[in-house]
Design a protein around this motif. Structure first.
Motif, PDB file in Angstrom:
ATOM      1  N   ASP A   1     -73.779  27.539 -71.546  1.00 18.12           N
ATOM      2  CA  ASP A   1     -74.037  26.247 -71.808  1.00 18.12           C
ATOM      3  C   ASP A   1     -75.795  26.479 -72.031  1.00 18.12           C
ATOM      4  OD1 ASP A   1     -75.162  23.584 -72.107  1.00 18.12           O
ATOM      5  OD2 ASP A   1     -74.213  22.949 -69.816  1.00 18.12           O
ATOM      6  N   LEU A   2     -76.362  26.255 -73.188  1.00 18.83           N
ATOM      7  CA  LEU A   2     -77.570  26.255 -73.331  1.00 18.83           C
ATOM      8  C   LEU A   2     -78.622  25.211 -72.752  1.00 18.83           C
ATOM      9  CD1 LEU A   2     -77.680  26.807 -77.532  1.00 18.83           C
ATOM     10  CD2 LEU A   2     -77.679  28.599 -75.571  1.00 18.83           C
ATOM     11  N   ASP A   3     -78.031  24.300 -72.329  1.00 12.71           N
ATOM     12  CA  ASP A   3     -78.671  23.346 -71.319  1.00 12.71           C
ATOM     13  C   ASP A   3     -78.720  23.691 -69.770  1.00 12.71           C
ATOM     14  OD1 ASP A   3     -79.507  21.681 -73.673  1.00 12.71           O
ATOM     15  OD2 ASP A   3     -77.755  20.753 -73.553  1.00 12.71           O
ATOM     16  N   ARG A   4     -77.971  24.761 -69.570  1.00 13.11           N
ATOM     17  CA  ARG A   4     -77.936  25.199 -67.984  1.00 13.11           C
ATOM     18  C   ARG A   4     -79.331  25.532 -67.653  1.00 13.11           C
ATOM     19  NH1 ARG A   4     -75.131  30.636 -66.001  1.00 13.11           N
ATOM     20  NH2 ARG A   4     -75.392  30.184 -63.639  1.00 13.11           N
ATOM     21  N   ASN A   5     -79.751  25.174 -66.618  1.00 19.35           N
ATOM     22  CA  ASN A   5     -80.947  25.819 -65.708  1.00 19.35           C
ATOM     23  C   ASN A   5     -80.826  27.172 -65.279  1.00 19.35           C
ATOM     24  OD1 ASN A   5     -82.620  23.541 -66.306  1.00 19.35           O
ATOM     25  ND2 ASN A   5     -81.857  22.536 -64.413  1.00 19.35           N
ATOM     26  N   ILE A   6     -81.784  27.981 -65.772  1.00 19.91           N
ATOM     27  CA  ILE A   6     -81.874  29.243 -65.178  1.00 19.91           C
ATOM     28  C   ILE A   6     -82.858  29.696 -64.473  1.00 19.91           C
ATOM     29  CG2 ILE A   6     -82.179  31.549 -66.299  1.00 19.91           C
ATOM     30  CD1 ILE A   6     -79.564  30.620 -67.108  1.00 19.91           C
ATOM     31  N   LYS A   7     -82.824  30.407 -63.383  1.00 19.48           N
ATOM     32  CA  LYS A   7     -83.686  30.784 -62.513  1.00 19.48           C
ATOM     33  C   LYS A   7     -83.789  32.272 -62.095  1.00 19.48           C
ATOM     34  CE  LYS A   7     -86.981  30.171 -59.223  1.00 19.48           C
ATOM     35  NZ  LYS A   7     -88.392  29.726 -59.710  1.00 19.48           N
ATOM     36  N   THR A   8     -82.501  32.925 -61.990  1.00 16.93           N
ATOM     37  CA  THR A   8     -82.349  34.270 -61.386  1.00 16.93           C
ATOM     38  C   THR A   8     -81.847  34.994 -62.670  1.00 16.93           C
ATOM     39  OG1 THR A   8     -82.167  33.595 -59.357  1.00 16.93           O
ATOM     40  CG2 THR A   8     -81.502  36.022 -59.913  1.00 16.93           C
ATOM     41  N   VAL A   9     -82.679  36.085 -63.223  1.00 19.77           N
ATOM     42  CA  VAL A   9     -82.675  36.979 -64.183  1.00 19.77           C
ATOM     43  C   VAL A   9     -82.341  38.383 -64.135  1.00 19.77           C
ATOM     44  CG1 VAL A   9     -83.360  37.429 -66.869  1.00 19.77           C
ATOM     45  CG2 VAL A   9     -83.776  35.088 -65.730  1.00 19.77           C
ATOM     46  N   ALA A  10     -81.314  38.770 -64.750  1.00 10.74           N
ATOM     47  CA  ALA A  10     -81.178  40.175 -64.819  1.00 10.74           C
ATOM     48  C   ALA A  10     -81.446  40.988 -65.905  1.00 10.74           C
ATOM     49  CB  ALA A  10     -79.590  40.855 -64.205  1.00 10.74           C
ATOM     50  N   VAL A  11     -81.795  42.136 -66.292  1.00 14.37           N
ATOM     51  CA  VAL A  11     -82.272  42.689 -67.286  1.00 14.37           C
ATOM     52  C   VAL A  11     -81.944  44.164 -67.448  1.00 14.37           C
ATOM     53  CG1 VAL A  11     -84.756  42.979 -66.740  1.00 14.37           C
ATOM     54  CG2 VAL A  11     -83.970  42.973 -69.455  1.00 14.37           C
ATOM     55  N   LEU A  12     -81.327  44.546 -68.576  1.00 17.94           N
ATOM     56  CA  LEU A  12     -81.250  46.004 -68.820  1.00 17.94           C
ATOM     57  C   LEU A  12     -81.250  46.462 -70.258  1.00 17.94           C
ATOM     58  CD1 LEU A  12     -78.446  48.184 -66.970  1.00 17.94           C
ATOM     59  CD2 LEU A  12     -79.048  48.541 -69.244  1.00 17.94           C
ATOM     60  N   GLY A  13     -82.281  47.088 -70.283  1.00 19.87           N
ATOM     61  CA  GLY A  13     -82.609  47.568 -71.873  1.00 19.87           C
ATOM     62  C   GLY A  13     -81.702  48.621 -72.364  1.00 19.87           C
ATOM     63  N   GLY A  14     -81.181  48.260 -73.637  1.00 19.81           N
ATOM     64  CA  GLY A  14     -80.051  49.332 -74.190  1.00 19.81           C
ATOM     65  C   GLY A  14     -78.637  48.609 -73.902  1.00 19.81           C
ATOM     66  N   SER A  15     -77.857  49.508 -73.752  1.00 14.44           N
ATOM     67  CA  SER A  15     -76.196  49.073 -73.638  1.00 14.44           C
ATOM     68  C   SER A  15     -75.654  48.981 -72.064  1.00 14.44           C
ATOM     69  CB  SER A  15     -75.234  50.096 -73.998  1.00 14.44           C
ATOM     70  OG  SER A  15     -75.732  50.135 -75.561  1.00 14.44           O
ATOM     71  N   GLY A  16     -75.736  47.548 -71.689  1.00 15.98           N
ATOM     72  CA  GLY A  16     -75.716  47.287 -70.118  1.00 15.98           C
ATOM     73  C   GLY A  16     -74.397  46.579 -69.853  1.00 15.98           C
ATOM     74  N   GLU A  17     -73.558  46.805 -70.677  1.00 15.44           N
ATOM     75  CA  GLU A  17     -72.284  45.660 -70.587  1.00 15.44           C
ATOM     76  C   GLU A  17     -71.573  46.113 -69.238  1.00 15.44           C
ATOM     77  OE1 GLU A  17     -69.800  45.735 -73.761  1.00 15.44           O
ATOM     78  OE2 GLU A  17     -68.555  47.507 -73.292  1.00 15.44           O
ATOM     79  N   LYS A  18     -71.451  47.197 -68.928  1.00 11.64           N
ATOM     80  CA  LYS A  18     -70.710  47.619 -67.740  1.00 11.64           C
ATOM     81  C   LYS A  18     -71.367  47.216 -66.472  1.00 11.64           C
ATOM     82  CE  LYS A  18     -72.550  52.483 -66.959  1.00 11.64           C
ATOM     83  NZ  LYS A  18     -72.146  53.912 -67.156  1.00 11.64           N
ATOM     84  N   TYR A  19     -72.576  46.510 -66.406  1.00 11.32           N
ATOM     85  CA  TYR A  19     -72.923  46.058 -65.067  1.00 11.32           C
ATOM     86  C   TYR A  19     -73.044  44.669 -65.064  1.00 11.32           C
ATOM     87  CZ  TYR A  19     -75.153  50.802 -65.401  1.00 11.32           C
ATOM     88  OH  TYR A  19     -75.179  52.177 -65.519  1.00 11.32           O
ATOM     89  N   ILE A  20     -72.130  44.007 -65.828  1.00  3.94           N
ATOM     90  CA  ILE A  20     -72.041  42.345 -65.784  1.00  3.94           C
ATOM     91  C   ILE A  20     -71.565  42.219 -64.435  1.00  3.94           C
ATOM     92  CG2 ILE A  20     -71.804  42.046 -68.205  1.00  3.94           C
ATOM     93  CD1 ILE A  20     -68.818  41.883 -67.737  1.00  3.94           C
TER      94      ILE A  20
END
Length: 370
Positions: A278-297
């Motif tokens: 949901d694009l209107d959802r409020n976000i506070k905590t963010v995870a980031v992984l450069g490159g290919s990171g789908e196995k860490y979802i």
């Protein structure tokens, strides 16, 4: 005239930032093509080493290419000059251009790829998403005459001893009396052969990452006035710094997912992104992984992320993330190009004006959007 700089000195500089032991065991980092002893004057920083990148290097008389993605990742069975990889290797050898790669070690390093992304996106107090390496620590105790305690302490600290968090020179010292008798053939700094000597000494104790033990000991011995420095090394159970890929932290304030998407596009300089949730959802905590990171979802969700920013997200993994209530922003793998300007700044500062360092202008993103 400035002293000639060789590849090995540049590699050593890079590894003060991104030590090779932080790389995952499946990775191939460090020297890819060339030699350690080659003199270097002109360096080019790039995300990838493609044929266009090498042609750019040839045109600009580059001696060394520093890349994030390794040119030689899997073992070569042949060097076929009718293939792009074969032509790349041929040109690099013909024009004597070295290639060095800092990949997952750069991802994991303090101030490396993932910390760069956190800095750009305003993610505060990030911690490691996937732990790969925990620093082993040892304690060193050295006995030194009081007159040289400051000099020895400083020499050890400059090589990495006694660094705890945002503090350096963290030591404990106690005073006592040392004894020794110089024997025949010795050349004592204090005392005379055959005579028992009593000296007021300081015992300096400090913690060292095991990986830095050799340079710390060498620096201590060089600064120590005695012909034979007395010191002890102890194993300790304390855990050192934790390293790994990916980061998770918090924004200064809640913002909508849509607003964060705009920030990602602007700060990572990407034209298009993919997003779930949901694009209107409020976000506070963010995870980031450069490159290919789908196995860490799952890990990102388990650690409390509202949204996970990573590249190369596949269809079913994106569905899985949505099902567990985790939004995903995929800016693509090419977003890692942000490393080029930071690497240039690091090397510019390290070598001052003794090297010419440029960022590649070649676009190595295989995708275009229509």
């Amino acid at each position: 005239m400035a002293a000639e700089i060789r590849n090995a000195e540049v590699f050593k500089a890079m590894e003060t930032w991104a030590p090779k032991h932080l790389a995952y065991d499946w990775d191939n980092v460090g020297l890819q093509i060339g030699s350690f002893g080659k003199p270097v004057k002109n360096i080019m920083i790039t995300l990838d080493v493609l044929e266009a990148t090498v042609d750019e290097a040839v045109e600009n008389n580059i001696d060394l290419i520093i890349a994030h993605h390794p040119l030689l990742f899997k073992p070569l069975n042949q060097i076929n000059l009718e293939t792009a990889k074969g032509r790349i290797i041929q040109k690099l050898m013909k024009y004597d251009i070295s290639v060095y790669a800092a990949h997952t070690n750069f991802d994991a390093a303090d101030g490396g790829m993932n910390d760069i992304m956190c800095n750009l996106l305003g993610i505060n107090n990030p911690i490691v998403l996937d732990k790969n390496y925990t620093e082993k620590l040892v304690k060193i105790a050295v006995f030194v005459p009081r007159s040289h305690a400051d000099e020895v302490r400083d020499a050890m600290s400059r090589k990495g001893a006694g660094h705890i968090g945002d503090y350096s020179h963290c030591t404990f010292q106690s005073q006592g009396q040392g004894t020794f008798k110089p024997l025949e053939g010795s050349d004592p700094y204090i005392g005379a052969q055959g005579e028992l000597e009593f000296v007021d000494e300081v015992k300096i104790e400090t913690i060292i990452p095991a990986a830095k033990m050799t340079p710390v000991i060498n620096a201590m011995i060089e600064a120590h006035p005695y012909e034979e420095a007395a010191y002890d090394i102890y194993p300790v159970e304390n855990s050192g710094n934790v390293y790994g890929v990916g980061r998770i932290g918090t924004l200064n304030e809640q913002i909508s997912l849509k607003t964060l998407c705009t920030r990602v596009k602007n700060e990572l300089d990407v034209q298009n992104i993919r997003v779930t949730g949901d694009l209107d959802r409020n976000i506070k905590t963010v995870a980031v992984l450069g490159g290919s990171g789908e196995k860490y979802i799952k890990k990102a969700k388990h650690m409390g992320a509202d949204v996970y920013i990573t590249g190369d997200m596949t269809f079913h993994s994106a569905q899985d993330a949505s099902e567990m209530g985790l939004s995903v922003i995929d800016p693509g793998h090419y977003a890692e190009k942000v490393m080029t300007s930071y690497t240039k700044s690091f090397l510019d500062d390290f070598f001052e004006e003794n090297l010419n360092i440029a960022v590649s202008q070649s676009n190595t993103d295989p995708f275009q959007f229509i």
